[in-house]
Scaffold this motif. Structure first.
Motif, short mmCIF file in Angstrom:
data_model
loop_
_atom_site.label_atom_id
_atom_site.label_comp_id
_atom_site.label_asym_id
_atom_site.label_seq_id
_atom_site.Cartn_x
_atom_site.Cartn_y
_atom_site.Cartn_z
N GLU A 233 0.80 -1.21 0.00
CA GLU A 233 0.00 0.00 0.00
C GLU A 233 0.84 1.27 0.00
O GLU A 233 1.89 1.33 0.63
CB GLU A 233 -0.93 0.05 1.23
CG GLU A 233 -2.14 -0.84 1.12
CD GLU A 233 -1.97 -2.12 1.92
OE1 GLU A 233 -0.91 -2.30 2.54
OE2 GLU A 233 -2.89 -2.95 1.90
N LYS B 168 -3.70 2.26 -1.43
CA LYS B 168 -3.83 1.61 -2.73
C LYS B 168 -2.58 0.76 -2.96
O LYS B 168 -1.48 1.12 -2.54
CB LYS B 168 -3.97 2.65 -3.83
CG LYS B 168 -5.16 3.57 -3.66
CD LYS B 168 -5.90 3.70 -4.94
CE LYS B 168 -7.00 4.74 -4.81
NZ LYS B 168 -8.26 4.21 -4.51
N ASN C 206 0.14 0.23 -4.70
CA ASN C 206 0.95 0.96 -5.67
C ASN C 206 2.44 0.83 -5.46
O ASN C 206 3.20 1.42 -6.22
CB ASN C 206 0.58 2.46 -5.64
CG ASN C 206 -0.59 2.77 -6.54
OD1 ASN C 206 -0.79 2.14 -7.56
ND2 ASN C 206 -1.38 3.75 -6.13
#
Length: 152
Positions: A56, A61, A63
């Motif tokens: 996260e 998210k 990413n």
């Protein structure tokens, strides 16, 4: 080649009751090799795993890669990923790569993660009976298969 990838907060490998390797934040990899696997498969999987965004970011998210979070890798050889259960109740392992070549490719895979991607990569003991302890973070578990399947 087949790799089961688990995002972990820690993981360790014991042989004969002694911890031989352990990591904190990072990835636990169960690595299976099959007939036809070669250096191209190894390089492809190492690149994919090193860059896979399954951590996260600040917005929660997925990413960030293991490199982005300065994570480590614990890599465990596991021929049983190629178990065939089509006949009877006892799995067959004829799809697993023979041990001498599998060991060579497995070590090359770990070396690529370490040298090319600068990820601290620890390993289990190839061919040994191992006890693996882990805390799966998320949980996040991804299965990465051979080059043809992995492209989809």
């Amino acid at each position: 080649m087949k790799v089961v990838i688990q995002r972990v907060t820690n993981a360790s490998c014991k042989v004969d009751g002694k911890v031989i390797s352990s990591i904190k934040n990072g990835l636990l990899l169960f690595v299976g090799l099959t007939h036809g696997d070669n250096i191209d498969n190894i390089k492809y999987h190492a690149k994919k795993i090193a860059n896979m965004r399954i951590f996260e970011d600040e917005e929660q998210k997925l990413n960030k890669s293991v490199m982005d979070v300065n994570g480590e890798i614990l890599s465990i050889s596991q021929f049983t990923l190629y178990a065939s259960t089509k006949k009877g109740n006892r799995p067959g392992f004829t799809d697993a790569l023979e041990p001498i070549l599998a060991k060579k490719l497995y070590h090359q895979f770990n070396n690529i993660l370490e040298s090319e991607y600068k990820i601290n990569t620890l390993a289990g003991e190839f061919g040994a009976h191992m006890e693996i302890e882990l805390i799966n973070d998320g949980p996040v578990t991804i299965i990465l298969e051979d080059i043809d399947n992995a492209k989809s």
